[in-house]
Design a protein around this motif. Structure first.
Motif, mmCIF file in Angstrom:
data_model
loop_
_atom_site.group_PDB
_atom_site.id
_atom_site.type_symbol
_atom_site.label_atom_id
_atom_site.label_comp_id
_atom_site.label_asym_id
_atom_site.label_seq_id
_atom_site.Cartn_x
_atom_site.Cartn_y
_atom_site.Cartn_z
ATOM 1 N N GLU A 144 -6.663 6.300 3.744
ATOM 2 C CA GLU A 144 -7.499 5.452 2.892
ATOM 3 C C GLU A 144 -8.921 5.275 3.413
ATOM 4 O OE1 GLU A 144 -3.790 2.754 1.195
ATOM 5 O OE2 GLU A 144 -5.257 1.852 2.534
ATOM 6 N N THR A 145 -9.282 5.987 4.483
ATOM 7 C CA THR A 145 -10.649 5.889 4.977
ATOM 8 C C THR A 145 -11.404 7.205 4.838
ATOM 9 O OG1 THR A 145 -9.852 6.352 7.220
ATOM 10 C CG2 THR A 145 -10.157 4.048 6.616
ATOM 11 N N GLY B 226 -7.786 -5.257 -1.506
ATOM 12 C CA GLY B 226 -7.548 -4.233 -0.490
ATOM 13 C C GLY B 226 -6.228 -3.517 -0.647
ATOM 14 N N ALA C 253 -7.895 -3.726 -6.012
ATOM 15 C CA ALA C 253 -8.954 -3.106 -5.214
ATOM 16 C C ALA C 253 -9.724 -4.163 -4.425
ATOM 17 C CB ALA C 253 -9.907 -2.328 -6.126
ATOM 18 N N ASP D 287 -3.975 4.106 7.071
ATOM 19 C CA ASP D 287 -5.391 3.815 7.332
ATOM 20 C C ASP D 287 -6.219 5.092 7.326
ATOM 21 O OD1 ASP D 287 -4.794 1.157 7.544
ATOM 22 O OD2 ASP D 287 -4.612 1.170 9.721
ATOM 23 N N ARG E 171 -14.058 -0.694 1.822
ATOM 24 C CA ARG E 171 -13.864 -2.139 1.841
ATOM 25 C C ARG E 171 -14.192 -2.658 3.232
ATOM 26 N NH1 ARG E 171 -9.839 -6.157 2.529
ATOM 27 N NH2 ARG E 171 -9.830 -7.755 0.872
ATOM 28 N N VAL F 122 -12.580 7.383 -1.590
ATOM 29 C CA VAL F 122 -11.879 6.132 -1.815
ATOM 30 C C VAL F 122 -12.881 4.989 -1.723
ATOM 31 C CG1 VAL F 122 -9.709 7.027 -0.910
ATOM 32 C CG2 VAL F 122 -11.289 5.868 0.621
ATOM 33 N N TRP G 3 -5.608 -1.366 -3.358
ATOM 34 C CA TRP G 3 -5.792 -0.177 -4.207
ATOM 35 C C TRP G 3 -7.087 0.500 -3.764
ATOM 36 C CZ3 TRP G 3 -2.567 1.928 -7.807
ATOM 37 C CH2 TRP G 3 -3.080 2.927 -8.641
ATOM 38 N N ALA G 4 -6.944 1.723 -3.265
ATOM 39 C CA ALA G 4 -8.105 2.392 -2.673
ATOM 40 C C ALA G 4 -8.663 3.512 -3.536
ATOM 41 C CB ALA G 4 -7.745 2.950 -1.301
ATOM 42 N N ARG H 25 0.825 -1.211 0.000
ATOM 43 C CA ARG H 25 0.000 0.000 0.000
ATOM 44 C C ARG H 25 0.860 1.262 0.000
ATOM 45 N NH1 ARG H 25 -3.222 -1.156 5.235
ATOM 46 N NH2 ARG H 25 -4.028 0.952 4.940
#
Length: 588
Positions: A359-360, A423, A420, A356, A367, A364, A425-426, A125
């Motif tokens: 990516e949250t 998990g 993706a 994290d 997941r 994005v 690729w966001a 990541r």
């Protein structure tokens, strides 16, 4: 999307070092480090005591020389050798403690970096997080080594200088009472005269050194980055040497390597000039420091207030105080390198811990773990560097037992869509709900084979049987029974085995793992027909109950899939593509 770059906002050097120290302190191996540090502190204190005694020895020794007292001279020589023997033992103990602390610090710091890097798929990541994710090997291996060595040496040096300063400043203050400055018929006595002289001399040197040496921090950071890029270019050329030779690409590869080298040399040249400018200050202060205390104390000696032995004791105490105070002058270049490596290591660590959060945020792909034992792709739109890719159906739900083909044309972003789902690729939008990771296996055209024993390469993470019988049976099933006797032989299997054999080893690992779900990025399209027949046979027999989602450009084999869903790429001029490009640029 939030940014993770080399120059992201981070705490200052003190807070970064405190953060790293806190994490090291919380590791299980801290006890040995604390014992070493305590022992080192005791050794440094004892060394300071012995140096105070050695400085006091100056007076009787040089007074004996001045009086030409042979017996006293010999006696003081004996005292000197006793003091020197004690200092020698302490110096050896300090060196041993220094080296052991270096090793321990590097072990703990590197374990911390590896632990934060090789977890939650951060290793892959971070590579898509921009500049900060380039050449992590340099930060974990070389930068961590440099940081721990500099931290140990500078920390011990600062501690020793502080203790010596405390030990000798009182001595020098007392000795200053006999140093007077004659002004006409009067003698001017300044309390602590030699102490103030040492403070002024060291403070001026430290300030000028800091002003001149400050650019070395930035240049050091640039240097380590260019070193990492050059090393990566050399490693890449070495790994692709055969292909370069066969394609007559040596001239092009040579240009790439030379260009990377020139970028590094340009920074090294700037560092050379910066260090040369700094040397004007540090060297001049060093040379002047040889006579400065004698010049400052000379009025007291020539006024008859000091004997020759007392003068040498004053000079010795002054040198100890001044040496402690000018610690910064002597270590300006090293401190610059230390700050540069501290920045690189800690910025990398902060980036790993911040993945994290980045990516949250909104914008994005969401997941989550599926609540109904299904793989759900709900409005998934994946941003790639060349556009976007989505499914022809807005909502795709894959139930246990299905075999679904996600069909995409070359260059449509199949691999990004696979990443993706995995998990990794966001970038994009939509929602992916997936069964627990422990129940899923991911298959690519060329499986990952770790360096180590063949047993470890077969076992992998979460594999089933690891006994010799089960491993040999899996090898025999994929036609690699010739390797049955090499289970405990260590090697680089990704280099020793042909590509087709590496694929077969991956199939053997699937047989052992028996995953409930298999997500594949053209993993069912091997390099040759025998391997294709083998994997289909395994999926029909050993993995007959495994749910399969294969992303590929081939529809074959006919009748194998229960459902086909197409991957659709956006037009390069689409507004969605423009928005995706902006999102990816912001994240980098």
């Amino acid at each position: 999307m939030a940014s993770l770059t080399e120059h992201s906002r981070l705490p200052g050097p003190t807070k970064r070092l405190r953060s790293l120290a806190r994490e090291i302190y919380n590791t299980p191996g801290r006890t040995a480090l604390l014992f070493l540090a305590a022992g080192l502190f005791i050794v440094i204190v004892l060394t300071a005591v012995m140096q105070v005694k050695l400085n006091a020895w100056n007076q009787p020794f040089y007074d004996a020389i001045e009086r030409r007292n042979w017996n006293e001279f010999l006696h003081q020589l004996g005292v000197f050798f006793l003091l020197a023997a004690g200092l020698l033992v302490l110096n050896v103990a300090q060196t041993a403690a220094n080296q052991l602390i270096r090793v321990r610090l590097r072990d703990l710091a590197t374990r911390d970096l590896i632990g934060n890097w090789m977890t939650e798929r951060r290793a892959t990541r971070i590579t898509r997080a921009g500049e900060i994710g380039v050449n992590p090997d340099q930060r974990i291996q070389s930068d961590a080594q440099t940081l721990t060595e500099y931290t140990t040496d500078l920390g011990i040096g600062l501690l020793q200088s502080t203790i010596l300063l405390v030990s000798f400043v009182g001595v020098l203050w007392i000795l200053s009472k006999d140093v007077v400055i004659p002004i006409g018929d009067r003698d001017l006595a300044i309390p602590g005269y030699m102490v103030w002289a040492a403070l002024l001399y060291a403070a001026s040197g430290s300030f000028i050194s800091w002003r001149i040496g400050r650019p070395l921090v930035r240049l050091g950071t640039d240097r380590y980055a260019r070193e990492a890029e050059f090393r990566a270019a050399v490693v890449q050329a070495s790994q692709r040497a055969e292909g370069i030779a066969l394609s007559n690409g040596e001239a092009g590869s040579r240009r790439v390597l030379v260009a990377s080298l020139e970028s590094l040399v340009a920074v090294l040249r700037q560092i050379a000039f910066a260090r040369a400018r700094l040397t004007w200050v540090t060297a001049s202060y060093g040379w002047v420091g040889l006579v400065f205390p004698i010049i400052v104390a000379a009025p007291g000696y020539f006024a008859g207030r000091l004997t020759f032995g007392e003068l040498m004791m004053v000079v010795g105490a002054f040198n100890q105080v001044q040496s402690s105070l000018r610690w910064f002058v002597d270590n300006t270049g090293t401190i610059a390198d230390w700050r540069a490596t501290l920045f690189r290591v800690m910025s990398f660590r902060e980036a790993l811990l911040g993945l994290d959060a980045v990516e949250t945020v909104d914008g994005v792909i969401a997941r989550e773990e599926s609540a109904n034992d299904r793989l759900v792709l709900d409005g998934v739109n994946v941003c790639t560097r060349h556009g976007t890719v989505a499914l022809s159906d807005e909502l795709v739900e894959v139930s246990p037992g299905e075999r679904v083909l996600l069909l995409g044309q070359p260059g449509s972003g199949r691999t990004s869509f696979f990443l993706a789902i995995a998990g990794l690729w966001a970038h994009g939008s939509g929602r992916i709900a997936i069964p627990p990771d422990a129940e899923i296996a991911y298959l690519t055209q060329r499986p990952f084979l770790p360096a180590g024993t063949l047993r470890e390469a077969l076992a992998g993470a979460g594999s089933g049987a690891t006994d010799d019988e089960g491993l040999r049976a899996a090898l025999a099933r994929v036609g690699l029974d010739r390797l049955a006797d090499a289970l405990d032989r260590a090697g680089r299997w990704d280099l020793e085995l042909a590509t087709s054999d590496q694929e077969r080893l991956g199939y053997a690992r699937l047989i052992l793992a028996k995953p409930r779900w298999l997500v594949s990025d053209e993993g069912l399209d091997p390099t040759d027909d025998p391997n294709r027949a083998l994997i289909l046979s395994i999926l029909s027999q050993e993995l007959a109950e495994t749910t399969i989602v294969n992303i590929s450009q081939r529809r074959e084999p006919t009748g194998f899939y229960t459902r086909v869903v197409e991957l659709v790429s956006s037009d390069p001029g689409d507004r969605v593509v423009t928005a995706c490009a902006a999102q990816m640029n912001e994240s980098r």
